[in-house]
Design an enzyme around this catalytic site. Structure first.
Site, short mmCIF file in Angstrom:
data_model
loop_
_atom_site.label_atom_id
_atom_site.label_comp_id
_atom_site.label_asym_id
_atom_site.label_seq_id
_atom_site.Cartn_x
_atom_site.Cartn_y
_atom_site.Cartn_z
N TYR A 214 0.85 -1.20 0.00
CA TYR A 214 0.00 0.00 0.00
C TYR A 214 0.88 1.24 0.00
CZ TYR A 214 -3.81 -3.16 1.08
OH TYR A 214 -4.72 -4.17 1.01
N SER A 215 0.52 2.20 -0.85
CA SER A 215 1.24 3.47 -0.86
C SER A 215 0.92 4.26 0.40
CB SER A 215 0.80 4.32 -2.05
OG SER A 215 1.32 3.81 -3.22
N CYS A 382 -0.44 7.76 -10.90
CA CYS A 382 -0.70 6.62 -10.02
C CYS A 382 -2.19 6.28 -10.06
CB CYS A 382 -0.28 6.94 -8.59
SG CYS A 382 -0.34 5.51 -7.50
N GLU A 422 3.08 4.60 -11.56
CA GLU A 422 2.78 3.48 -10.67
C GLU A 422 1.32 3.11 -10.88
OE1 GLU A 422 5.09 3.21 -6.91
OE2 GLU A 422 3.10 3.38 -6.04
N TYR A 424 -1.71 -0.15 -11.40
CA TYR A 424 -1.96 -1.53 -10.98
C TYR A 424 -3.28 -2.03 -11.51
CZ TYR A 424 -3.73 1.86 -7.59
OH TYR A 424 -4.31 2.97 -7.02
#
Ligand code: A2P
Length: 424
Positions: A214-215, A382, A422, A424
């Protein structure tokens, strides 16, 4: 009589399953598709990997940087690697053939394998910037981060000091702000880094769950300024990528935590997706949903620093389904306009056309172009995987519209640690 056949030796690239947090960064980065995964491990195809090193620095944990000298005929297959819980020791026969040290588990220095070329677009690590989409180096002024202080074998128990829902109760998106405190144990982080959470229990095959990454959503000096704590932005996962019902092991665990609960944390991770530390640098931030976590961390750090004279520009494009599903909507819209230039893009507002971040960027092409022209601008993207192509295409179109040649700019952004992706 013929002598024995020569033994062909390979320096095989491997991923350490004990440290890997299965974040998919390596698989996304590899320009030759040598990396793959199953539900257990991320692995490298020996016959495809060309040792280009593009995956090494983006890996947030360093688990990617493992090498074993093996006989080529006995290279570890991907099937074998899928079953590993730890890396094999260095095989003595193969290392003897190359005269390498043969201590158990001896790693060789990855950078030794890199052949220097005279390509001017290579960064100092020898990575050809044409093979990667974003920077594999941090901004020049980023602080040097700590990584891997706490591991699967020695996690740190953090205490939950807050957990509340960020999104409207009536919406399907259940996104939480989770605050973790480390008491008096050091857990130094900087904006853009992430941590791993070890959910309790085991998977169906009886193995302990892998860590989930987790960021961090808070700045280096704490969610609460001056405290040894941090925050995460966690979306409860209730379906898989195909839309079938599937409860996310870790996200459900985190979203259900109560104040006072203990959580096993590993990390911190990440040494490239970091913010510049010089106060006059500009940040162009583009995110969707929980991809806002690092943007919140950077923005809040700058907000605190602004009082101490930080002058760089901040521009944010933030996409969500609706305003009720946009995490941190309230605090964000209350930030002063002369501090951050924010454009929101909603895709599912009743009666409104679908709008993505890249559409919003195009609408602001003149202002984005001005930022692109400034070599003090650092770009962060992101969020959803799908946005990456759209955002890069929008940046290209905006550059062209503003009379800037995209390809040289893109290469410069990558080489100078100014384009961080980044997704996902
Ligand atoms: P959509 O309404 O098409 O799903 P999520 O809530 O799933 O985390 O998504 C956050 C936002 O990102 C949503 O508005 C979603 O729109 C949007 N989105 C989905 N795909 C893309 C894409 N390819 N590019 C940009 N934004 C996207």
């Amino acid at each position: 009589m013929n002598g024995p056949a020569p033994m062909e030796v390979l320096r095989q690239h491997l991923i350490d399953p004990e440290i890997c947090i299965r974040c998919n960064t390596c698989e996304e980065t590899c320009p030759v598709d040598a990396i793959t995964h199953d539900s257990n491990n991320y692995v490298v195809k020996a016959e495809v990997c060309n040792g280009c090193m593009a995956c090494i620095s983006p890996c947030p944990t360093g688990s990617i940087d493992n090498w074993r000298t093996v006989l080529k005929s006995r290279a570890y297959s991907v099937e074998e690697q899928f079953t590993w819980d730890e890396l094999p020791a260095q095989n003595t026969t193969a290392s003897a053939a190359l005269d390498y040290p043969a201590q158990a588990g001896a790693d060789t220095n990855a950078t030794d394998a890199t052949d220097a070329t005279d390509n001017p677009d290579e960064n100092p690590e020898g990575i050809d910037v044409d093979t990667v989409r974003g920077s594999t180096l941090p901004p020049w002024s980023a602080v040097k981060p700590y990584v891997n202080l706490y591991t699967h074998k020695q996690p740190l128990a953090a205490t939950v000091v807050g957990n509340y829902r960020l999104t409207g109760e009536s919406t399907a998106s259940d996104i939480h702000h989770v605050m973790l405190d480390f008491g008096t144990t050091p857990f130094p982080v900087v904006e853009g880094q992430s941590i791993g959470i070890l959910p309790p229990g085991t998977s169906k095959d009886g193995k302990t769950h892998h860590a989930r990454q987790y960021s961090i959503a808070s700045p280096r000096d704490g969610e609460r300024e001056g405290y040894n704590n941090l925050s995460l932005t966690v979306k409860r996962v209730t379906q898989d990528h195909r839309g079938n019902v599937a409860d996310g092991v870790c996200s459900n665990y985190l979203c259900d935590l109560k104040k006072g609960d203990k959580v096993n944390v590993i990390g911190p991770f990440g040494s490239t997706f970091l913010m510049p530390n010089h106060p006059n640098s500009h940040l162009l931030m583009i995110c969707t949903g929980t991809g806002s976590a690092p943007m919140r961390a950077m923005t809040e750090y700058r907000r605190r620093r602004r009082l101490k004279g930080a002058t760089g520009k901040l521009m944010l494009f933030f996409g969500a389904r609706t305003k009720e599903e946009l995490p941190y909507f309230g605090p964000l819209v209350n930030l002063p306009k002369d501090f951050i230039d924010t454009t929101l893009a909603f895709s599912r507002t009743a009666g409104q056309p679908k709008r993505y971040v890249q559409d919003a960027m195009r609408e602001r092409a003149t202002d984005v172009g001005q930022m692109l022209r400034d070599d003090n601008t650092f770009i962060y993207v992101c969020g959803l995987k799908g946005m990456e192509d759209g955002v890069l295409q929008a940046l290209r179109d905006i550059a062209v519209q503003n009379g800037i040649e995209w390809d040289p700019l893109w290469r410069a952004l990558k080489r100078e640690g100014r384009l961080h992706l980044e997704t996902y």
